[in-house]
Design a protein around this motif. Sequence first.
Motif, PDB file in Angstrom:
ATOM      1  N   ARG A 197       0.841  -1.201   0.000  1.00  0.00           N
ATOM      2  CA  ARG A 197       0.000   0.000   0.000  1.00  0.00           C
ATOM      3  C   ARG A 197       0.876   1.251   0.000  1.00  0.00           C
ATOM      4  O   ARG A 197       0.621   2.204  -0.736  1.00  0.00           O
ATOM      5  CB  ARG A 197      -0.911  -0.033   1.221  1.00  0.00           C
ATOM      6  CG  ARG A 197      -1.948   1.039   1.263  1.00  0.00           C
ATOM      7  CD  ARG A 197      -2.942   0.787   2.400  1.00  0.00           C
ATOM      8  NE  ARG A 197      -3.578   2.014   2.714  1.00  0.00           N
ATOM      9  CZ  ARG A 197      -3.351   2.740   3.816  1.00  0.00           C
ATOM     10  NH1 ARG A 197      -2.540   2.309   4.731  1.00  0.00           N
ATOM     11  NH2 ARG A 197      -3.974   3.862   4.005  1.00  0.00           N
ATOM     12  N   SER A 198       1.926   1.237   0.801  1.00  0.00           N
ATOM     13  CA  SER A 198       2.846   2.366   0.874  1.00  0.00           C
ATOM     14  C   SER A 198       3.542   2.589  -0.472  1.00  0.00           C
ATOM     15  O   SER A 198       3.687   3.730  -0.921  1.00  0.00           O
ATOM     16  CB  SER A 198       3.883   2.114   1.970  1.00  0.00           C
ATOM     17  OG  SER A 198       4.833   3.133   1.999  1.00  0.00           O
ATOM     18  N   ALA A 199       3.959   1.507  -1.133  1.00  0.00           N
ATOM     19  CA  ALA A 199       4.616   1.622  -2.438  1.00  0.00           C
ATOM     20  C   ALA A 199       3.650   2.206  -3.471  1.00  0.00           C
ATOM     21  O   ALA A 199       4.044   3.051  -4.289  1.00  0.00           O
ATOM     22  CB  ALA A 199       5.122   0.256  -2.901  1.00  0.00           C
ATOM     23  N   ALA A 200       2.380   1.776  -3.425  1.00  0.00           N
ATOM     24  CA  ALA A 200       1.384   2.294  -4.369  1.00  0.00           C
ATOM     25  C   ALA A 200       1.147   3.788  -4.132  1.00  0.00           C
ATOM     26  O   ALA A 200       1.069   4.579  -5.084  1.00  0.00           O
ATOM     27  CB  ALA A 200       0.076   1.514  -4.239  1.00  0.00           C
ATOM     28  N   ILE A 201       1.062   4.194  -2.879  1.00  0.00           N
ATOM     29  CA  ILE A 201       0.863   5.609  -2.545  1.00  0.00           C
ATOM     30  C   ILE A 201       2.075   6.419  -2.983  1.00  0.00           C
ATOM     31  O   ILE A 201       1.936   7.516  -3.544  1.00  0.00           O
ATOM     32  CB  ILE A 201       0.584   5.779  -1.032  1.00  0.00           C
ATOM     33  CG1 ILE A 201      -0.793   5.207  -0.684  1.00  0.00           C
ATOM     34  CG2 ILE A 201       0.676   7.239  -0.612  1.00  0.00           C
ATOM     35  CD1 ILE A 201      -1.082   5.127   0.799  1.00  0.00           C
ATOM     36  N   GLN A 202       3.265   5.871  -2.769  1.00  0.00           N
ATOM     37  CA  GLN A 202       4.482   6.566  -3.184  1.00  0.00           C
ATOM     38  C   GLN A 202       4.508   6.756  -4.699  1.00  0.00           C
ATOM     39  O   GLN A 202       4.863   7.829  -5.190  1.00  0.00           O
ATOM     40  CB  GLN A 202       5.698   5.758  -2.716  1.00  0.00           C
ATOM     41  CG  GLN A 202       6.993   6.510  -2.806  1.00  0.00           C
ATOM     42  CD  GLN A 202       8.136   5.729  -2.177  1.00  0.00           C
ATOM     43  OE1 GLN A 202       8.043   4.523  -1.964  1.00  0.00           O
ATOM     44  NE2 GLN A 202       9.225   6.415  -1.897  1.00  0.00           N
ATOM     45  N   GLN A 203       4.095   5.734  -5.435  1.00  0.00           N
ATOM     46  CA  GLN A 203       4.047   5.823  -6.906  1.00  0.00           C
ATOM     47  C   GLN A 203       3.046   6.901  -7.337  1.00  0.00           C
ATOM     48  O   GLN A 203       3.317   7.692  -8.237  1.00  0.00           O
ATOM     49  CB  GLN A 203       3.669   4.467  -7.492  1.00  0.00           C
ATOM     50  CG  GLN A 203       3.779   4.403  -8.991  1.00  0.00           C
ATOM     51  CD  GLN A 203       3.448   3.008  -9.516  1.00  0.00           C
ATOM     52  OE1 GLN A 203       2.904   2.179  -8.799  1.00  0.00           O
ATOM     53  NE2 GLN A 203       3.792   2.764 -10.761  1.00  0.00           N
ATOM     54  N   GLN A 204       1.886   6.947  -6.679  1.00  0.00           N
ATOM     55  CA  GLN A 204       0.886   7.962  -7.001  1.00  0.00           C
ATOM     56  C   GLN A 204       1.428   9.363  -6.722  1.00  0.00           C
ATOM     57  O   GLN A 204       1.202  10.293  -7.500  1.00  0.00           O
ATOM     58  CB  GLN A 204      -0.396   7.718  -6.201  1.00  0.00           C
ATOM     59  CG  GLN A 204      -1.177   6.513  -6.669  1.00  0.00           C
ATOM     60  CD  GLN A 204      -2.372   6.229  -5.765  1.00  0.00           C
ATOM     61  OE1 GLN A 204      -2.477   6.745  -4.661  1.00  0.00           O
ATOM     62  NE2 GLN A 204      -3.273   5.385  -6.246  1.00  0.00           N
ATOM     63  N   LEU A 205       2.140   9.508  -5.602  1.00  0.00           N
ATOM     64  CA  LEU A 205       2.710  10.817  -5.268  1.00  0.00           C
ATOM     65  C   LEU A 205       3.723  11.252  -6.323  1.00  0.00           C
ATOM     66  O   LEU A 205       3.763  12.431  -6.704  1.00  0.00           O
ATOM     67  CB  LEU A 205       3.362  10.780  -3.882  1.00  0.00           C
ATOM     68  CG  LEU A 205       2.405  10.811  -2.695  1.00  0.00           C
ATOM     69  CD1 LEU A 205       3.170  10.604  -1.390  1.00  0.00           C
ATOM     70  CD2 LEU A 205       1.643  12.129  -2.645  1.00  0.00           C
ATOM     71  N   LYS A 217       5.057  14.808 -10.795  1.00  0.00           N
ATOM     72  CA  LYS A 217       5.440  14.945 -12.206  1.00  0.00           C
ATOM     73  C   LYS A 217       4.407  15.810 -12.937  1.00  0.00           C
ATOM     74  O   LYS A 217       4.752  16.707 -13.718  1.00  0.00           O
ATOM     75  CB  LYS A 217       5.550  13.575 -12.859  1.00  0.00           C
ATOM     76  CG  LYS A 217       6.062  13.613 -14.279  1.00  0.00           C
ATOM     77  CD  LYS A 217       6.184  12.220 -14.842  1.00  0.00           C
ATOM     78  CE  LYS A 217       6.605  12.304 -16.293  1.00  0.00           C
ATOM     79  NZ  LYS A 217       6.530  11.022 -16.960  1.00  0.00           N
ATOM     80  N   ASP A 218       3.113  15.549 -12.672  1.00  0.00           N
ATOM     81  CA  ASP A 218       2.046  16.355 -13.290  1.00  0.00           C
ATOM     82  C   ASP A 218       2.152  17.817 -12.870  1.00  0.00           C
ATOM     83  O   ASP A 218       1.977  18.731 -13.697  1.00  0.00           O
ATOM     84  CB  ASP A 218       0.666  15.813 -12.913  1.00  0.00           C
ATOM     85  CG  ASP A 218       0.310  14.530 -13.640  1.00  0.00           C
ATOM     86  OD1 ASP A 218      -0.684  13.891 -13.250  1.00  0.00           O
ATOM     87  OD2 ASP A 218       1.027  14.176 -14.620  1.00  0.00           O
ATOM     88  N   ILE A 219       2.444  18.062 -11.596  1.00  0.00           N
ATOM     89  CA  ILE A 219       2.572  19.439 -11.108  1.00  0.00           C
ATOM     90  C   ILE A 219       3.762  20.130 -11.786  1.00  0.00           C
ATOM     91  O   ILE A 219       3.678  21.294 -12.183  1.00  0.00           O
ATOM     92  CB  ILE A 219       2.712  19.449  -9.560  1.00  0.00           C
ATOM     93  CG1 ILE A 219       1.384  19.045  -8.913  1.00  0.00           C
ATOM     94  CG2 ILE A 219       3.183  20.807  -9.046  1.00  0.00           C
ATOM     95  CD1 ILE A 219       1.449  18.849  -7.416  1.00  0.00           C
ATOM     96  N   GLU A 220       4.874  19.377 -11.921  1.00  0.00           N
ATOM     97  CA  GLU A 220       6.056  19.938 -12.578  1.00  0.00           C
ATOM     98  C   GLU A 220       5.764  20.307 -14.031  1.00  0.00           C
ATOM     99  O   GLU A 220       6.128  21.400 -14.503  1.00  0.00           O
ATOM    100  CB  GLU A 220       7.180  18.892 -12.540  1.00  0.00           C
ATOM    101  CG  GLU A 220       8.558  19.465 -12.307  1.00  0.00           C
ATOM    102  CD  GLU A 220       9.573  18.355 -12.144  1.00  0.00           C
ATOM    103  OE1 GLU A 220      10.312  18.104 -13.111  1.00  0.00           O
ATOM    104  OE2 GLU A 220       9.583  17.759 -11.050  1.00  0.00           O
ATOM    105  N   GLU A 221       5.102  19.404 -14.757  1.00  0.00           N
ATOM    106  CA  GLU A 221       4.738  19.674 -16.148  1.00  0.00           C
ATOM    107  C   GLU A 221       3.797  20.875 -16.238  1.00  0.00           C
ATOM    108  O   GLU A 221       3.924  21.715 -17.139  1.00  0.00           O
ATOM    109  CB  GLU A 221       4.098  18.448 -16.791  1.00  0.00           C
ATOM    110  CG  GLU A 221       5.051  17.302 -17.035  1.00  0.00           C
ATOM    111  CD  GLU A 221       4.354  16.039 -17.536  1.00  0.00           C
ATOM    112  OE1 GLU A 221       5.044  15.022 -17.676  1.00  0.00           O
ATOM    113  OE2 GLU A 221       3.125  16.072 -17.777  1.00  0.00           O
ATOM    114  N   HIS A 222       2.864  20.956 -15.319  1.00  0.00           N
ATOM    115  CA  HIS A 222       1.920  22.075 -15.313  1.00  0.00           C
ATOM    116  C   HIS A 222       2.658  23.384 -15.023  1.00  0.00           C
ATOM    117  O   HIS A 222       2.353  24.430 -15.652  1.00  0.00           O
ATOM    118  CB  HIS A 222       0.810  21.826 -14.294  1.00  0.00           C
ATOM    119  CG  HIS A 222      -0.261  22.866 -14.308  1.00  0.00           C
ATOM    120  ND1 HIS A 222      -1.171  22.972 -15.337  1.00  0.00           N
ATOM    121  CD2 HIS A 222      -0.548  23.872 -13.441  1.00  0.00           C
ATOM    122  CE1 HIS A 222      -1.987  23.979 -15.097  1.00  0.00           C
ATOM    123  NE2 HIS A 222      -1.626  24.545 -13.954  1.00  0.00           N
ATOM    124  N   ALA A 223       3.617  23.330 -14.097  1.00  0.00           N
ATOM    125  CA  ALA A 223       4.390  24.533 -13.779  1.00  0.00           C
ATOM    126  C   ALA A 223       5.193  24.987 -15.005  1.00  0.00           C
ATOM    127  O   ALA A 223       5.259  26.200 -15.303  1.00  0.00           O
ATOM    128  CB  ALA A 223       5.312  24.271 -12.591  1.00  0.00           C
TER     129      ALA A 223
END
Length: 179
Positions: free
Chosen positions: A138-146, A151-157
Amino acid sequence: MTFASLDDARDFYYDYAKRTGFTIRTNRIRHSLKNMAVIGRDFVCSREGFRAAKHALRKDRILPPRPITREGCKAMIRLAARDGGIWVVTKFLREHNHKLMTHCNFPGELPTINILSEEEKDKKIQDLYDELQRERERSAAIQQQLHMILKDIEEHADFMSIRVEDIINNLKEIELGNL
């Protein structure tokens, strides 16, 4: 067997219990009808009897129920007062229906009690290991989502920076064209 006082009898049974590997408690006290003096007392294994169902089945329980420690053990000593203040053992049951505590390694160490069987301990360990594995996944999945969100925030910036530059350049052209 006789004792000079009830305290002597209790101390003797307490020491016996400690050497043998169990703990004791007072179970029953008998009083004289004439003057209410104590004329009898039972000291029992602390695992004597069973916990009342009302404690485990409470609807208003906030915390989980305490571990079950009462197992119906019959080990006990019964004492009766005789004339002259002498206490006599009138009943002694030695056998326990549960595992006894392990002996202490050094003076003053408290004995440990084996509430769970080895099979129960192994199952509990396996259950905890399985739960740990699920939490790691579960922690690995959450880390992947983060990471994906970052990455999306960086691209948007980056996109917004380009848009802001375009707007600034357009404003400069408009200002130069108005001059």
